[in-house]
Design an enzyme around this catalytic site. Sequence first.
Site, PDB file in Angstrom:
ATOM      1  CE  LYS A  99      -4.152  -2.150   1.070  1.00 10.06           C
ATOM      2  NZ  LYS A  99      -3.716  -3.542   0.989  1.00 10.06           N
TER       3      LYS A  99
HETATM    4  C1  LIG Z   1      -4.288  -4.674   0.446  1.00  8.55           C
HETATM    5  C2  LIG Z   1      -3.464  -5.903   0.358  1.00  8.55           C
HETATM    6  C3  LIG Z   1      -3.720  -6.915  -0.602  1.00  8.55           C
HETATM    7  C4  LIG Z   1      -4.891  -6.833  -1.560  1.00  8.55           C
HETATM    8  O1  LIG Z   1      -4.690  -5.853  -2.557  1.00  8.55           O
HETATM    9  P1  LIG Z   1      -5.924  -5.354  -3.444  1.00  8.55           P
HETATM   10  O2  LIG Z   1      -5.410  -4.204  -4.220  1.00  8.55           O
HETATM   11  O3  LIG Z   1      -6.980  -4.943  -2.455  1.00  8.55           O
HETATM   12  O4  LIG Z   1      -6.360  -6.494  -4.293  1.00  8.55           O
HETATM   13  C5  LIG Z   1      -2.874  -8.011  -0.652  1.00  8.55           C
HETATM   14  N1  LIG Z   1      -1.847  -8.141   0.228  1.00  8.55           N
HETATM   15  C6  LIG Z   1      -1.571  -7.204   1.152  1.00  8.55           C
HETATM   16  C7  LIG Z   1      -0.439  -7.424   2.090  1.00  8.55           C
HETATM   17  C8  LIG Z   1      -2.364  -6.051   1.256  1.00  8.55           C
HETATM   18  O5  LIG Z   1      -2.086  -5.131   2.199  1.00  8.55           O
END
Ligand SMILES: *Cc1c(COP(=O)(O)O)cnc(C)c1O
Length: 501
Positions: free
Chosen positions: A113
């Site tokens: 993120k």
């Molecule tokens: C948010 C997240 C995901 C999922 O990503 P999306 O964009 O919502 O599909 C997968 N792994 C981790 C560690 C995340 O923080």
Amino acid sequence: MLYESTRGQFKKILSAEAIKLGISPDGGLFVPCEIPMISINRLKEMTNQDYQARAAVILKEYLTDYSEEEIDECVSLSYNQEKFDSPAIAPVRQLDDSLYILELWHGPTCAFKDMALQILPHLLTKAAVKTGDISTIVILVATSGDTGKAALEGFKDVPRTRIIVFYPEQGVSAMQQLQMITQEGNNVDVVAVRGNFDDAQNGVKDIFGNTGFNQDLHRKNYRLSSANSINWGRLVPQVAYYFSAYLDLVAKGNVTLGEKINFVVPTGNFGNILSAYYALEMGLPISRLICASNANNVLTDFIRTGVYNRKRQFRKTISPSMDILISSNLERLLYHLNGRDHTKTSEWMASLKDSEKYHVDELTFARIDRLFWSGFANDSETMETIRSIFQKYNYVIDTHTGVGINVYNKYLKATGDTTKTIIASTASPFKFNTSVVQAVLGDDAVQNKNEFELLEMLAVLSGNGIPFGLKDLDKKTILHRRTVSKNNMRDEVNNILQSAN
Ligand SMILES: *Cc1c(COP(=O)(O)O)cnc(C)c1O
């Protein structure tokens, strides 16, 4: 370049407006009216560039109402070595001749993120200035763990912004809670909600939807905005790392320019893999996108059948950031693949709301089937994969990446396709230390160990230092102690903004 809503009931707007609004007032999501192309010649030019330069190229294609200087400034404020603990920003690690790992967790909060939430605040504050808005932007976030901390780190001390994060009092891990309640910065607030994630999320949605409250805030010179992945400003920075990862393989001679590769993406809200789809449509040589889910396998069923059915039990797993039954960003993919038909898109979304499912038409399904493959892994399969990857390569992965590699193995078995493949690694193993240590060393190893002892064990196992953002959390001062009932979230926003003046 202009942006339009997937529901077709709002005017076309520039990217700054789309980023400022976050979601379209008609309930749809903003998508670019056309997808820009990057030719093979330009890919060749980008091969010798660093991450920052490649990211700037991609951002400039989409954010054409920002000046080149503005984009360059946003990039250098975000992707630097104060924020990321790898000079490559998003390095690619080779496991064998055909398998590569794209490490997306070198940012301040140890999850992918950060790749978008480090730059979004800069894009957003510039968007406000460009659109003649002089209010302070108030970011409201409801989080189940990762997004809240990443947004706090991104927005802390960014001028003319405030950020308020709501998390479910009992719904986040001890580590995640500590990360948030020790958050520093003069424009940040963190509030525990007595309830679960849905309560926190619904509370935030109510605040966004309350016209009177929003008008009142406006009079006080505040404007609410969202840092959620429905915001276009979250998706576009992610497109860059798919290009960068491919170009890294070209630069090292692992693939020849133009050779197609596959990407595997551990998926929840469909934001990360949607960015890979944009990269593919822009001309990046990608053969298949492999969508990996955990036991909440609503997307696996959808990609295999064309029926999206959320009527199923919600499961708590060891990959909690993928515990989700409504993948919001899928709406954007459907819109692109159904021939930009906003009527159809609106009907499907209405059906999801009213009867918890929808069925896409044959042509749209055929297009999905050509580009995507999907699979899922349950918790014990994921643990097994973490263990075997460690044994085979002496490399430690987190639970989300474990889901990705497990599904990749299923793909190999089902198709025999040995195309070179990059797995998007979405979190540092340190962030999910208990499960990871347990997977590698067995159940006994984690008995009676606290979070910090587990971090030390993982440091030894992986041969890497404990990431800065997780180290010494137990020694940090707790700065946020606000707790509210789920019905008092709006009052709390008021209190916080009043005391800020
Ligand atoms: C948010 C997240 C995901 C999922 O990503 P999306 O964009 O919502 O599909 C997968 N792994 C981790 C560690 C995340 O923080």
